[in-house]
Motif scaffolding. Structure first.
Motif, PDB file in Angstrom:
ATOM      1  N   ASN A 183       0.846  -1.190   0.000  1.00 23.05           N
ATOM      2  CA  ASN A 183       0.000   0.000   0.000  1.00 23.05           C
ATOM      3  C   ASN A 183       0.879   1.236   0.000  1.00 23.05           C
ATOM      4  N   VAL A 207       0.712   5.298   1.012  1.00 25.73           N
ATOM      5  CA  VAL A 207      -0.050   6.318   1.731  1.00 25.73           C
ATOM      6  C   VAL A 207       0.757   7.605   1.795  1.00 25.73           C
ATOM      7  N   ASP A 208       0.068   8.697   2.166  1.00 21.66           N
ATOM      8  CA  ASP A 208       0.760   9.977   2.348  1.00 21.66           C
ATOM      9  C   ASP A 208       1.155  10.128   3.821  1.00 21.66           C
ATOM     10  N   GLN A 225      -0.228  11.684   6.123  1.00 22.75           N
ATOM     11  CA  GLN A 225      -1.385  11.624   7.036  1.00 22.75           C
ATOM     12  C   GLN A 225      -2.019  10.233   7.018  1.00 22.75           C
ATOM     13  N   ASN A 226      -1.301   9.260   6.448  1.00 23.03           N
ATOM     14  CA  ASN A 226      -1.735   7.862   6.369  1.00 23.03           C
ATOM     15  C   ASN A 226      -2.985   7.682   5.500  1.00 23.03           C
ATOM     16  N   ARG A 227      -3.154   8.565   4.496  1.00 24.22           N
ATOM     17  CA  ARG A 227      -4.268   8.450   3.550  1.00 24.22           C
ATOM     18  C   ARG A 227      -3.769   7.761   2.283  1.00 24.22           C
ATOM     19  N   ALA A 228      -4.567   6.852   1.753  1.00 28.29           N
ATOM     20  CA  ALA A 228      -4.207   6.144   0.527  1.00 28.29           C
ATOM     21  C   ALA A 228      -4.014   7.132  -0.617  1.00 28.29           C
ATOM     22  N   ILE A 229      -3.015   6.872  -1.456  1.00 27.15           N
ATOM     23  CA  ILE A 229      -2.768   7.707  -2.628  1.00 27.15           C
ATOM     24  C   ILE A 229      -3.132   6.885  -3.861  1.00 27.15           C
ATOM     25  N   THR A 238       5.337   5.184   2.483  1.00 32.88           N
ATOM     26  CA  THR A 238       4.749   6.488   2.772  1.00 32.88           C
ATOM     27  C   THR A 238       5.475   7.511   1.911  1.00 32.88           C
TER      28      THR A 238
END
Length: 132
Positions: free
Chosen positions: A7, A9-10, A12-16, A73
């Motif tokens: 996975n 993520v950015d 902020q732990n949001r999926a990209i 990340t």
């Protein structure tokens, strides 16, 4: 041959969505949840997305034939989102756009992102068609 999943993520732990994941020859893009799968015999994979710093991951410490989970990340890259100046120069017809400040690597990365976005759009359309 490595079987890689993971996975992206950015900070902020949001999926990209649409991150291009490649080994330099073949690649894929992350889906709506930031998930990707890639099979490769190369020792390094790259993660690219406009607006983020490129990351690489070294697979050489893993045994060939391994299934490897690589979660990444990506950090925001303000400089990559700044459009550099260019000028339009007319040379008989047609008009030629001469870029200033964009390297061949940056132009290639834009191509990878366009491919990634096309893959994401295609997966969304397939998902909607299957859902009906």
């Amino acid at each position: 041959m490595y079987d890689i999943i993971g996975n992206v993520v950015d900070e902020q732990n949001r999926a990209i969505i649409g991150v291009v994941v490649d080994d330099g020859f073949k690649g894929t893009a992350t889906d709506g949840l930031g998930y990707y799968e890639l099979k490769t015999d190369k020792k390094k994979i790259n993660f690219r997305m406009i607006g983020y710093k490129q990351e690489s991951f070294d697979l050489s410490k893993y045994k060939d034939g391994s299934k490897v989970n690589v979660d990444i990340t990506l950090k925001t890259d303000i400089e990559s989102t700044t459009l550099k100046p260019f000028e339009i120069i007319e040379k008989r017809n047609p008009v030629v756009v001469q870029e200033k400040g964009l390297t061949k690597k940056q132009m290639r990365n834009i191509g990878f992102v366009m491919i990634g976005l096309a893959l994401v759009l295609a997966s969304v359309l397939v998902y909607k068609a299957v859902k009906k």
